[in-house]
Design a protein around this motif. Structure first.
Motif, PDB file in Angstrom:
ATOM      1  N   GLN A  12     -11.371   6.804  -8.450  1.00  0.00           N
ATOM      2  CA  GLN A  12     -12.796   7.089  -8.375  1.00  0.00           C
ATOM      3  C   GLN A  12     -13.066   8.217  -7.125  1.00  0.00           C
ATOM      4  OE1 GLN A  12     -15.020   3.237  -8.420  1.00  0.00           O
ATOM      5  NE2 GLN A  12     -15.468   4.105 -10.346  1.00  0.00           N
ATOM      6  N   GLN A  13     -12.207   8.015  -6.351  1.00  0.00           N
ATOM      7  CA  GLN A  13     -12.499   8.754  -5.034  1.00  0.00           C
ATOM      8  C   GLN A  13     -11.921  10.391  -5.376  1.00  0.00           C
ATOM      9  OE1 GLN A  13     -13.786   8.735  -1.846  1.00  0.00           O
ATOM     10  NE2 GLN A  13     -13.563  11.109  -2.053  1.00  0.00           N
ATOM     11  N   LEU A  14     -10.785  10.282  -6.214  1.00  0.00           N
ATOM     12  CA  LEU A  14     -10.378  11.513  -6.737  1.00  0.00           C
ATOM     13  C   LEU A  14     -11.478  12.188  -7.865  1.00  0.00           C
ATOM     14  CD1 LEU A  14      -6.716  12.793  -7.504  1.00  0.00           C
ATOM     15  CD2 LEU A  14      -8.467  13.299  -9.165  1.00  0.00           C
ATOM     16  N   ALA A  15     -11.812  11.442  -8.694  1.00  0.00           N
ATOM     17  CA  ALA A  15     -12.832  11.912  -9.615  1.00  0.00           C
ATOM     18  C   ALA A  15     -14.036  12.537  -8.791  1.00  0.00           C
ATOM     19  CB  ALA A  15     -13.288  10.624 -10.177  1.00  0.00           C
ATOM     20  N   ALA A  16     -14.600  11.801  -7.456  1.00  0.00           N
ATOM     21  CA  ALA A  16     -15.640  12.274  -6.758  1.00  0.00           C
ATOM     22  C   ALA A  16     -15.458  13.573  -6.209  1.00  0.00           C
ATOM     23  CB  ALA A  16     -15.737  11.281  -5.746  1.00  0.00           C
ATOM     24  N   GLU A  27     -16.939  12.236 -14.115  1.00  0.00           N
ATOM     25  CA  GLU A  27     -18.054  11.580 -14.058  1.00  0.00           C
ATOM     26  C   GLU A  27     -17.966  10.317 -14.858  1.00  0.00           C
ATOM     27  OE1 GLU A  27     -21.426  14.882 -13.206  1.00  0.00           O
ATOM     28  OE2 GLU A  27     -21.042  14.359 -15.297  1.00  0.00           O
ATOM     29  N   ASP A  28     -17.183  10.282 -15.822  1.00  0.00           N
ATOM     30  CA  ASP A  28     -16.996   8.958 -16.846  1.00  0.00           C
ATOM     31  C   ASP A  28     -16.166   8.183 -16.095  1.00  0.00           C
ATOM     32  OD1 ASP A  28     -17.188   7.686 -19.392  1.00  0.00           O
ATOM     33  OD2 ASP A  28     -14.950   7.822 -19.066  1.00  0.00           O
ATOM     34  N   GLU A  29     -15.195   8.703 -15.107  1.00  0.00           N
ATOM     35  CA  GLU A  29     -14.395   7.653 -14.325  1.00  0.00           C
ATOM     36  C   GLU A  29     -15.224   7.134 -13.224  1.00  0.00           C
ATOM     37  OE1 GLU A  29     -11.645   5.702 -11.935  1.00  0.00           O
ATOM     38  OE2 GLU A  29     -11.702   6.012 -14.178  1.00  0.00           O
ATOM     39  N   GLN A  30     -16.206   7.895 -12.638  1.00  0.00           N
ATOM     40  CA  GLN A  30     -16.929   7.378 -11.654  1.00  0.00           C
ATOM     41  C   GLN A  30     -17.835   6.097 -12.098  1.00  0.00           C
ATOM     42  OE1 GLN A  30     -18.737  11.233 -10.433  1.00  0.00           O
ATOM     43  NE2 GLN A  30     -18.125  10.411  -8.384  1.00  0.00           N
ATOM     44  N   LYS A  31     -18.224   6.249 -13.511  1.00  0.00           N
ATOM     45  CA  LYS A  31     -19.002   5.173 -14.043  1.00  0.00           C
ATOM     46  C   LYS A  31     -18.262   4.232 -14.606  1.00  0.00           C
ATOM     47  CE  LYS A  31     -21.703   8.128 -16.765  1.00  0.00           C
ATOM     48  NZ  LYS A  31     -22.286   8.449 -18.020  1.00  0.00           N
ATOM     49  N   ASN A  32     -17.068   4.159 -15.178  1.00  0.00           N
ATOM     50  CA  ASN A  32     -16.314   3.260 -15.752  1.00  0.00           C
ATOM     51  C   ASN A  32     -15.225   2.700 -15.249  1.00  0.00           C
ATOM     52  OD1 ASN A  32     -18.361   3.104 -18.063  1.00  0.00           O
ATOM     53  ND2 ASN A  32     -17.491   5.254 -18.868  1.00  0.00           N
ATOM     54  N   GLY A  33     -14.636   3.475 -14.202  1.00  0.00           N
ATOM     55  CA  GLY A  33     -13.394   3.175 -13.810  1.00  0.00           C
ATOM     56  C   GLY A  33     -13.557   2.140 -12.623  1.00  0.00           C
ATOM     57  N   ARG A  34     -12.145   1.688 -12.293  1.00  0.00           N
ATOM     58  CA  ARG A  34     -12.397   0.390 -11.237  1.00  0.00           C
ATOM     59  C   ARG A  34     -11.574   0.773  -9.949  1.00  0.00           C
ATOM     60  NH1 ARG A  34     -10.376  -5.775 -12.853  1.00  0.00           N
ATOM     61  NH2 ARG A  34     -11.451  -6.886 -10.685  1.00  0.00           N
ATOM     62  N   ALA A  72       0.833  -1.082  -0.022  1.00  0.00           N
ATOM     63  CA  ALA A  72      -0.049   0.004   0.101  1.00  0.00           C
ATOM     64  C   ALA A  72       0.922   1.403   0.126  1.00  0.00           C
ATOM     65  CB  ALA A  72      -0.843   0.151   1.206  1.00  0.00           C
ATOM     66  N   LYS A  73       2.157   1.234   0.725  1.00  0.00           N
ATOM     67  CA  LYS A  73       2.784   2.129   0.759  1.00  0.00           C
ATOM     68  C   LYS A  73       3.761   2.477  -0.560  1.00  0.00           C
ATOM     69  CE  LYS A  73       4.082   2.257   5.511  1.00  0.00           C
ATOM     70  NZ  LYS A  73       5.236   2.012   6.538  1.00  0.00           N
ATOM     71  N   ASP A  74       3.924   1.480  -1.356  1.00  0.00           N
ATOM     72  CA  ASP A  74       4.639   1.763  -2.475  1.00  0.00           C
ATOM     73  C   ASP A  74       3.821   1.931  -3.788  1.00  0.00           C
ATOM     74  OD1 ASP A  74       6.889   0.636  -1.279  1.00  0.00           O
ATOM     75  OD2 ASP A  74       6.978  -1.287  -1.744  1.00  0.00           O
ATOM     76  N   ASN A  75       2.323   1.540  -3.670  1.00  0.00           N
ATOM     77  CA  ASN A  75       1.399   1.905  -4.664  1.00  0.00           C
ATOM     78  C   ASN A  75       0.367   2.888  -4.312  1.00  0.00           C
ATOM     79  OD1 ASN A  75      -0.348   1.819  -6.582  1.00  0.00           O
ATOM     80  ND2 ASN A  75      -0.791  -0.400  -6.796  1.00  0.00           N
ATOM     81  N   PRO A  76       0.549   4.123  -4.597  1.00  0.00           N
ATOM     82  CA  PRO A  76      -0.435   5.142  -4.362  1.00  0.00           C
ATOM     83  C   PRO A  76      -1.825   4.931  -4.605  1.00  0.00           C
ATOM     84  CG  PRO A  76       0.765   5.836  -6.188  1.00  0.00           C
ATOM     85  CD  PRO A  76       1.399   4.541  -5.638  1.00  0.00           C
ATOM     86  N   ALA A  77      -2.014   3.940  -5.571  1.00  0.00           N
ATOM     87  CA  ALA A  77      -3.402   3.677  -6.162  1.00  0.00           C
ATOM     88  C   ALA A  77      -3.491   2.299  -5.971  1.00  0.00           C
ATOM     89  CB  ALA A  77      -3.690   4.135  -7.203  1.00  0.00           C
ATOM     90  N   PRO A  78      -3.499   1.494  -4.856  1.00  0.00           N
ATOM     91  CA  PRO A  78      -3.660   0.219  -4.918  1.00  0.00           C
ATOM     92  C   PRO A  78      -4.621  -0.642  -5.301  1.00  0.00           C
ATOM     93  CG  PRO A  78      -3.919   1.134  -2.672  1.00  0.00           C
ATOM     94  CD  PRO A  78      -3.498   2.034  -3.591  1.00  0.00           C
ATOM     95  N   GLY A  79      -4.800  -1.786  -5.469  1.00  0.00           N
ATOM     96  CA  GLY A  79      -5.940  -2.584  -6.021  1.00  0.00           C
ATOM     97  C   GLY A  79      -6.165  -2.570  -7.639  1.00  0.00           C
ATOM     98  N   PRO A 136      -1.337  19.647  -6.733  1.00  0.00           N
ATOM     99  CA  PRO A 136      -0.939  18.255  -5.976  1.00  0.00           C
ATOM    100  C   PRO A 136      -1.709  16.972  -6.772  1.00  0.00           C
ATOM    101  CG  PRO A 136      -1.747  20.001  -4.517  1.00  0.00           C
ATOM    102  CD  PRO A 136      -1.869  20.516  -5.844  1.00  0.00           C
ATOM    103  N   GLU A 137      -3.009  17.455  -7.178  1.00  0.00           N
ATOM    104  CA  GLU A 137      -3.563  16.488  -7.887  1.00  0.00           C
ATOM    105  C   GLU A 137      -2.865  15.877  -9.176  1.00  0.00           C
ATOM    106  OE1 GLU A 137      -8.318  17.351  -6.620  1.00  0.00           O
ATOM    107  OE2 GLU A 137      -7.728  17.824  -8.764  1.00  0.00           O
TER     108      GLU A 137
END
Length: 224
Positions: A200-204, A188-195, A56-63, A112-113
Motif C-alpha cells: 500500500q505504501q508503494l501504491a501511494a 488506487e485500487d490497491e490502496q482501497k482493497n489491499g491489505r 523482516a529481513k527475509d520478507n521484503p513485504a512482511p505481514g 527498482p520498483e
C-alpha cells in the motif's frame, strides 16, 4: 533452679538463631529465584525480537497480504516494464529537454520498483504473472496485457518507434499520460482493497509520483 533457667535461656537463644538462619536463607533463595525468572523472561523476549527482525529481513513485504496485493504486483510489473520500453525508445528519438528529463526519472523509479514487487511475490510464494497461476490459460505467444489500464497496444508501440523529434515528444507525452493514469487507477485500487502495508505504501508512491509526472507531460503538450 537458677542453673536450670540459664539452660533454658541458652536453648531458647539457639532456637532463635536457627530460625533466623533459616529465614535469611529462605529470603536469599527467593531473591535468587526472582532474578533467574527475570533473566529467563528477558532471554525469551530477546529471542522473539531477534526472530521477528530476521523475518523482516527475509520478507521484503512482511505481514498479512491478500489477493488484491498479489494482483497489484502481478499487474504493475508488466505495466512498469512497458513504461521502461517506451522510455528506451526516447534514446535518439526525443528532442525536448524536459521529455528527456522525465524519461530519466521514469527509468530511475520504475526499474527498482519492478525488482521490489518481484521480491514480494517470491516471498509470498506467488508467480510473477497471473498467467502462471494454476488453472489459468497459457497462451502460446505469452501474456497479452493490452487490455490492462493504460497499456499500449503493439501498434501503438510501433508508431512511437517510428516517430522522431517533436513528433516523438508529442506522441510519447500523450501515451505516457494515458499509461500513468492507468497505473494510478491500479494503485488506487490497491490502496482501497489491499491489505499489506508495504504494498500500500508503494501504491501511494505511484499515485503521488505519477500524478506529478502527468501534470508535467500535460504542460509539455501545451507548448509543443
Amino acid at each position: 533452679m537458677t542453673a536450670h533457667k540459664h539452660a533454658l535461656n541458652r536453648s531458647f537463644r539457639r532456637r532463635l538463631a536457627i530460625v533466623g538462619v533459616v529465614t535469611a536463607g529462605g529470603l536469599l533463595l527467593a531473591a535468587c529465584g526472582g532474578d533467574d525468572m527475570e533473566g529467563m523472561d528477558h532471554g525469551s523476549g530477546s529471542s522473539s525480537s531477534a526472530a521477528s527482525t530476521q523475518e523482516a529481513k527475509d520478507n521484503p513485504a512482511p505481514g498479512a497480504f491478500n489477493a488484491a496485493d498479489v494482483a497489484f504486483a502481478q499487474g504493475m510489473i508488466p505495466h512498469h516494464e512497458q513504461a521502461l520500453e517506451m522510455s528506451r525508445l526516447a534514446d535518439g528519438r526525443a528532442s525536448d529537454a524536459e521529455v528527456k528529463t522525465l524519461v530519466a526519472a521514469i527509468q530511475k523509479a520504475q526499474d527498482p520498483e519492478i525488482q521490489t514487487m518481484k521480491s514480494w511475490l517470491k516471498a509470498w510464494g506467488k508467480p510473477e504473472s497471473a498467467e502462471e497461476m494454476p488453472g489459468m490459460h497459457h497462451g502460446s505467444e505469452g501474456a497479452d496485457h493490452s487490455g490492462m489500464a493504460g497499456m499500449m497496444s503493439g501498434e501503438d508501440m510501433k508508431k512511437l518507434e517510428a516517430a522522431r523529434g517533436t513528433e516523438f515528444d508529442r506522441m510519447f507525452a500523450e501515451m505516457m499520460i494515458a499509461h500513468h493514469k492507468g497505473a494510478i487507477t491500479m494503485a488506487e485500487d490497491e490502496q482501497k482493497n489491499g491489505r499489506n502495508a508495504t504494498a500500500q505504501q508503494l501504491a501511494a508512491d505511484v499515485v503521488k509520483n505519477q500524478s506529478a509526472e502527468v501534470e508535467k507531460f500535460e504542460k509539455i503538450l501545451d507548448r509543443l
